[in-house]
Design an enzyme around this catalytic site. Structure first.
Site, PDB file in Angstrom:
ATOM      1  N   HIS A  42      39.296  38.306  37.957  1.00  0.00           N
ATOM      2  CA  HIS A  42      39.273  36.901  37.522  1.00  0.00           C
ATOM      3  C   HIS A  42      38.405  36.766  36.285  1.00  0.00           C
ATOM      4  CE1 HIS A  42      35.516  37.450  39.689  1.00  0.00           C
ATOM      5  NE2 HIS A  42      35.031  36.501  38.885  1.00  0.00           N
ATOM      6  N   HIS A 124      34.729  36.837  30.034  1.00  0.00           N
ATOM      7  CA  HIS A 124      35.158  38.234  30.168  1.00  0.00           C
ATOM      8  C   HIS A 124      35.750  38.430  31.561  1.00  0.00           C
ATOM      9  CE1 HIS A 124      31.275  38.109  32.192  1.00  0.00           C
ATOM     10  NE2 HIS A 124      31.690  39.156  32.907  1.00  0.00           N
TER      11      HIS A 124
END
Ligand code: ATP
Ligand code: MG
Length: 187
Positions: A42, A124
């Site tokens: 995720h 990120h």
């Protein structure tokens, strides 16, 4: 009320890739450290930490009022943070919509009194933890069309953290009728 709404929980807002994008991200996991399980991949929007029942209710109420249009992410490189020993995928650039989403959720979290870290937001996708150094390198870009965001719970299990998507809200350009409402609870 669902069970998870009735107790304190370790929560974070995130973008959750669909199965196709998740598979492409998973294929980039380097063979170092502890790989993030495919279903756990995720992009964190905002880490909240421990959230009590009332804060959680107010946060979800605020999440339903967020207005951000759908946007595209392009994951273009594999990179490494030596301090945290994390290998991750990075974006070519952070779209304004992504930053707006982060800011709106942060404002909501501050409003309910959560103590947030002051570290700059660096979007990120974590691929591996406790990872030995890897040299940054470009990857075949992964195109990720983001149409919703979610609230996820982090549950500590003997085999490591497991993330459970608890609620999703669609991205939208204006206050809509049904779709913009309270968000869909995930079964
Ligand atoms: P563990 O901490 O057990 O090694 P984890 O880091 O995967 O596992 P959590 O700490 O619950 O699990 O984190 C959930 C998500 O929030 C992860 O994406 C993690 O990188 C992110 N996160 C955790 N702590 C912070 C923080 N202080 N600031 C920003 N993001 C965080
Ligand atoms: Mg952690």
């Amino acid at each position: 009320m669902e069970g998870w709404e009735r107790r304190k929980a370790r929560l974070f807002f995130a973008l959750w890739p669909d199965a196709a994008v998740r598979g492409r991200i998973a294929a980039q996991r380097p063979a170092v450290g502890r790989s993030v399980a495919e279903e756990n991949l995720h992009l964190t929007l905002l880490f909240l930490g421990s959230v009590d029942v009332e804060q959680s209710r107010r946060l979800r109420e605020a999440a339903a009022t967020v207005i951000v249009p759908p946007f595209e992410l392009r994951l273009v490189r594999l990179d490494y943070w030596s301090r945290s020993r994390v290998a991750w995928l990075g974006l070519d650039e952070a779209p304004p919509a992504l930053l707006s989403l982060h800011r709106q959720l942060k404002a909501a979290a501050q409003k309910v009194g959560l103590a947030l870290e002051s570290r700059r937001y660096r979007p990120h996708v974590t691929l591996a933890r406790d990872a030995a150094t890897i040299a940054p390198r470009p990857i075949d870009p992964i195109h990720w069309t983001v149409t919703d965001f979610c609230l996820a719970e982090s549950v500590l299990r003997p085999e490591g953290s497991q993330y459970l998507v608890r609620q999703r809200w669609p991205l939208r350009t204006e206050v809509g009728p049904a779709v913009g409402g309270a968000g869909a609870t995930v079964e």
